[in-house]
Motif scaffolding. Structure first.
Motif, PDB file in Angstrom:
ATOM      1  N   VAL A 244      42.767  41.394  41.903  1.00  0.00           N
ATOM      2  CA  VAL A 244      43.093  41.028  40.517  1.00  0.00           C
ATOM      3  C   VAL A 244      42.532  42.104  39.605  1.00  0.00           C
ATOM      4  O   VAL A 244      41.433  42.607  39.819  1.00  0.00           O
ATOM      5  N   LEU A 245      43.324  42.465  38.616  1.00  0.00           N
ATOM      6  CA  LEU A 245      42.872  43.491  37.691  1.00  0.00           C
ATOM      7  C   LEU A 245      41.604  43.037  36.992  1.00  0.00           C
ATOM      8  O   LEU A 245      41.549  41.922  36.497  1.00  0.00           O
ATOM      9  N   PRO A 246      40.592  43.868  36.984  1.00  0.00           N
ATOM     10  CA  PRO A 246      39.418  43.484  36.212  1.00  0.00           C
ATOM     11  C   PRO A 246      39.773  43.420  34.712  1.00  0.00           C
ATOM     12  O   PRO A 246      40.744  44.045  34.276  1.00  0.00           O
ATOM     13  N   ARG A 247      38.985  42.712  33.965  1.00  0.00           N
ATOM     14  CA  ARG A 247      39.275  42.505  32.536  1.00  0.00           C
ATOM     15  C   ARG A 247      39.471  43.809  31.782  1.00  0.00           C
ATOM     16  O   ARG A 247      40.329  43.939  30.949  1.00  0.00           O
TER      17      ARG A 247
ATOM     18  N   LYS B 208      39.673  33.676  35.668  1.00  0.00           N
ATOM     19  CA  LYS B 208      40.014  34.750  34.729  1.00  0.00           C
ATOM     20  C   LYS B 208      38.880  35.765  34.613  1.00  0.00           C
ATOM     21  O   LYS B 208      39.110  36.963  34.540  1.00  0.00           O
TER      22      LYS B 208
ATOM     23  N   GLN C 194      56.289  32.268  28.490  1.00  0.00           N
ATOM     24  CA  GLN C 194      57.412  31.349  28.596  1.00  0.00           C
ATOM     25  C   GLN C 194      57.975  31.053  27.215  1.00  0.00           C
ATOM     26  O   GLN C 194      59.151  30.909  27.009  1.00  0.00           O
TER      27      GLN C 194
ATOM     28  N   ASP D 271      46.618  32.112  43.531  1.00  0.00           N
ATOM     29  CA  ASP D 271      46.198  32.202  44.927  1.00  0.00           C
ATOM     30  C   ASP D 271      44.755  31.772  45.122  1.00  0.00           C
ATOM     31  O   ASP D 271      44.386  31.279  46.172  1.00  0.00           O
ATOM     32  N   ARG D 272      43.934  32.023  44.114  1.00  0.00           N
ATOM     33  CA  ARG D 272      42.515  31.737  44.280  1.00  0.00           C
ATOM     34  C   ARG D 272      42.140  30.306  43.888  1.00  0.00           C
ATOM     35  O   ARG D 272      40.979  29.949  43.847  1.00  0.00           O
TER      36      ARG D 272
ATOM     37  N   SER E  17      51.935  34.533  32.275  1.00  0.00           N
ATOM     38  CA  SER E  17      52.411  33.155  32.190  1.00  0.00           C
ATOM     39  C   SER E  17      52.630  32.734  30.742  1.00  0.00           C
ATOM     40  O   SER E  17      53.446  31.889  30.457  1.00  0.00           O
TER      41      SER E  17
ATOM     42  N   MET F  87      40.177  27.671  35.207  1.00  0.00           N
ATOM     43  CA  MET F  87      40.939  28.766  34.595  1.00  0.00           C
ATOM     44  C   MET F  87      40.013  29.887  34.149  1.00  0.00           C
ATOM     45  O   MET F  87      40.248  31.055  34.425  1.00  0.00           O
TER      46      MET F  87
ATOM     47  N   TRP G  95      35.332  37.766  53.268  1.00  0.00           N
ATOM     48  CA  TRP G  95      35.542  36.340  53.008  1.00  0.00           C
ATOM     49  C   TRP G  95      34.232  35.671  52.627  1.00  0.00           C
ATOM     50  O   TRP G  95      34.180  34.838  51.734  1.00  0.00           O
TER      51      TRP G  95
ATOM     52  N   SER H  16      50.154  26.711  36.000  1.00  0.00           N
ATOM     53  CA  SER H  16      50.054  28.131  36.344  1.00  0.00           C
ATOM     54  C   SER H  16      48.694  28.440  36.945  1.00  0.00           C
ATOM     55  O   SER H  16      48.563  29.326  37.784  1.00  0.00           O
TER      56      SER H  16
ATOM     57  N   LYS I 259      46.308  36.640  51.341  1.00  0.00           N
ATOM     58  CA  LYS I 259      46.828  36.302  50.023  1.00  0.00           C
ATOM     59  C   LYS I 259      45.707  35.860  49.092  1.00  0.00           C
ATOM     60  O   LYS I 259      45.683  36.198  47.925  1.00  0.00           O
ATOM     61  N   VAL I 260      44.789  35.127  49.675  1.00  0.00           N
ATOM     62  CA  VAL I 260      43.662  34.636  48.888  1.00  0.00           C
ATOM     63  C   VAL I 260      42.885  35.796  48.301  1.00  0.00           C
ATOM     64  O   VAL I 260      42.386  35.742  47.192  1.00  0.00           O
ATOM     65  N   ARG I 261      42.837  36.859  49.103  1.00  0.00           N
ATOM     66  CA  ARG I 261      41.999  37.976  48.673  1.00  0.00           C
ATOM     67  C   ARG I 261      42.772  39.035  47.889  1.00  0.00           C
ATOM     68  O   ARG I 261      42.420  40.183  47.896  1.00  0.00           O
ATOM     69  N   CYS I 262      43.858  38.628  47.257  1.00  0.00           N
ATOM     70  CA  CYS I 262      44.654  39.605  46.528  1.00  0.00           C
ATOM     71  C   CYS I 262      43.829  40.192  45.380  1.00  0.00           C
ATOM     72  O   CYS I 262      42.978  39.522  44.807  1.00  0.00           O
TER      73      CYS I 262
ATOM     74  N   PRO J  51      36.353  38.527  39.407  1.00  0.00           N
ATOM     75  CA  PRO J  51      37.419  39.184  40.171  1.00  0.00           C
ATOM     76  C   PRO J  51      37.755  38.517  41.499  1.00  0.00           C
ATOM     77  O   PRO J  51      38.849  38.721  42.029  1.00  0.00           O
TER      78      PRO J  51
END
Lengths: 191, 439
Positions: free
Chosen positions: A23-26, B54, A52, B99-100, A49, B50, B30, B94, A18-21, B57
């Motif tokens: 993520v879309l690069p910018r 962001k 909301q 996860d990270r 997020s 944050m 890892w 949030s 899960k930690v290594r999911c 990656p």
């Protein structure tokens, strides 16, 4: 290896996956901005997020008459061409299109994190800022003549084509507070 | 029998593959993930985390907090009648849910685990611990003076300050030394009628004490003139508009403000205009209401008390010499029942390995890079001193995150560092229970 031991190993292993999911690069994120809200599935948006609040900004424009195009330049100089509509809140619209604009107080007029520069001639066309907004702007880092709070700008038809910049804020922050004050003042005077 | 053997073989094969897969992850991917830890979970810590997550990656951020709960001064510093300022908690949550990012509460850096240990286990260490001490007046009778930082902690429910029991039921006139936003916050809370406070996020025990309060007057004392006040125009304007509250600013103190206003920059000009306007209006106000007052050019010399109850304050009268306060040699007595000091916060020297500046308690740094310690960064009030609003901390923390990301390729050398996998066993062996986000 016994089954319970295996299960334990498996369980250990899942959180670390899960930690290594991924993520879309910018860069990919930026492509999403060209999508119009109505052409996107709702599921895509629920992952953001910032949504909301800003429900109104998610609605598609009623007609072409209502469309207001704006351009936002973020802190890294990346340009975002955003197709908004009359009545949209600039801060929430920009957040919806994944611009790195903060809104710490969620547009309740209690902070100045959505501070932006509005380029002429559009700055002149905006309504006069409220006293409360002026008071908050006084605390904003890198204040300039054309500073406004993004959350206080509602799009109108005469703002079509508006150019908005986020404060770059790359000035060196010195250690002591006096030095920092000095730097900020210098920045103000050069703008 | 055959099926059993087959099953065993399958399980064996599965376990082997799982093992190999986990080996491969633990030795390459890892280790490839850069690990950063943040000390402190106030706005500076969260904005840095944050931005890191962001803009990178794969970086993993672990956030250490000495208290059980995150958000630092947003939770324990922002006045309870400013709930909208606390909205940023939504965004911080949030971030903590990502996860990270991991939140590790109840860990005191310097005591439970040291900065050198963190440096051994992380590619980069960010110090965002804020400024938790307060400056002292260094005058006779200081032990009777209440620290505004503690008072703020008390009405916000900070556990370590819950023992503070200010004698509000015996106090009619409170004096606050200092003219910053904290001083105004304290004055506002002390003077607010209980009906205004009871719907706010204030602990019950505190409310019951505030309801017995007899405070009618709060005087804020500044050592220099009205042109040097430290509060911001937003907070001052709020004070002038509160119902049932009036103010007193002497007209003669503000006589030369119009000349100063001419040369001031925008924010100073607007603030001083309001101070001047208040001094003009103050004369015509009803003095029977609860009142706050600004007094200038006074420095405290000593606090008088009888049997643990404050009776008065001796003040030295100052004059200005090229914007510095110089004593005239004259003194003045001011009768009061409580003295609160609010003359600024200071950094805490929580770990001996960090280079602190003696005068401010801040950590020596250039562009957030801590002097002499590669891979250690300081941001927020820990790095720049206790000044500025949340927006300035945000700008600074984003800048700090960018600096870290620029340095990260050089800092992250294979084989990678273990991150919290190296710290958690240490904490466990020392009997420290960590609290996670959501627990």
């Amino acid at each position: 290896m016994s089954l319970p031991a295996l299960r334990a190993l498996h369980n250990l292993f899942i959180p670390s996956l899960k930690v290594r999911c991924i993520v879309l690069p910018r860069r990919i994120h930026h492509k999403i901005r060209h999508f119009e809200p109505r052409t996107c599935s709702k599921a895509l948006f629920t992952t953001y997020s910032a949504l909301q609040h800003g429900e109104y900004e998610r609605l598609p424009p009623k007609s072409e008459e209502d469309v207001v195009n704006i351009r936002v330049v973020d802190r890294d100089g990346i340009e975002f061409d955003i197709r908004g509509k009359v009545g949209d809140n600039l801060m929430m619209l920009a957040q919806l299109h994944d611009v790195d604009i903060e809104g710490a107080c969620e547009a309740s007029l209690a902070c100045c994190t959505c501070h932006v520069y509005v380029e002429e001639p559009y700055f002149e066309r905006l309504d006069e800022p409220d006293v409360k907004e002026e008071d908050l702007l006084d605390m904003a880092p890198f204040l300039a003549e054309n500073s406004r709070l993004g959350c206080q700008i509602l799009l109108r038809k005469d703002l079509d084509g508006m150019l908005v910049r986020l404060p770059v804020g790359t000035r060196n922050m010195r250690v002591d507070q006096k030095g920092q004050q000095k730097e900020e003042n210098e920045d103000r005077s050069t703008r | 029998m055959t099926s059993l053997i087959h099953q065993r073989l399958c399980v064996h094969a599965y376990s082997q593959s799982l093992y190999r897969f986990s080996q491969c992850l633990s030795t390459s991917s890892w280790a490839n993930v850069p690990k950063v830890c943040v000390i402190g979970t106030g706005p500076a810590g969260f904005y840095t985390a944050m931005k890191l997550v962001k803009d990178h990656p794969s970086v993993c951020v672990d956030m250490y907090e000495k208290l059980a709960v995150p958000y630092g001064l947003v939770r324990y510093g922002v006045a309870p009648d400013h709930p909208e300022v606390k909205n940023c908690i939504n965004q911080f949550t949030s971030v903590a849910n990502k996860d990270r990012c991991s939140f590790l509460g109840n860990v005191t850096i310097g005591k439970d685990v040291t900065v050198p240990e963190l440096r051994n286990n992380y590619d980069a260490v960010v110090v965002a611990s804020g400024a938790w001490e307060d400056r002292k007046l260094n005058i006779a009778g200081e032990e009777e003076v209440i620290s505004a930082r503690r008072l703020v902690g008390w009405y916000n429910g900070l556990p370590q300050d819950s023992w503070l029991k200010p004698a509000l039921h015996k106090t009619e006139h409170a004096v606050v030394i200092g003219q910053g936003n904290v001083a105004l916050d304290v004055a506002r809370i002390l003077l607010s009628p209980i009906d205004r406070l009871k719907n706010l996020d204030i602990p019950e025990a505190v409310l019951s004490q505030l309801s017995k309060s007899k405070v009618r007057r709060v005087t804020l004392i500044g050592r220099r003139g009205p042109q040097h006040v430290a509060f911001t125009v937003k907070e001052l304007r709020e004070m002038t508009k509160l119902d049932g509250l009036t103010y007193d600013i002497l007209r003669k103190d503000c006589e030369n403000l119009p000349d100063i206003i001419k040369n001031a920059d925008r924010s100073r000009r607007r603030l001083l205009e309001l101070v001047h306007q208040c001094s003009e209006n103050a004369q015509s106000l009803d003095r029977n209401l609860r009142l706050w007052a600004l007094r200038f050019l006074r420095s405290p010399i000593s606090v008088q008390s009888q049997e643990g109850t404050v009776t008065g304050l001796t003040l030295a009268i100052n004059r200005l010499e090229s914007n510095k306060a110089v004593t005239t040699g004259d003194e003045e007595e001011l009768a009061c029942d409580m003295v609160i000091r609010s003359v600024g916060y200071m950094g805490t020297k929580f770990d001996p390995s960090l280079p602190y500046r003696e005068d401010t308690g801040t950590i020596d740094n250039v562009n957030s890079r801590v002097t002499g310690l590669p891979g250690v960064y300081a941001t927020g009030w820990a790095g720049s001193g206790p000044v500025g609003v949340i927006a300035s901390t945000m700008t600074q923390s984003f800048q700090c995150a960018k600096t870290i990301l620029a340095d990260l390729p050089a800092l992250h050398v294979l084989p990678g560092k273990p991150g919290k996998d190296g710290i958690l066993p240490l904490l466990q062996s020392r009997g420290v229970f960590t609290l996670n986000h959501g627990s």
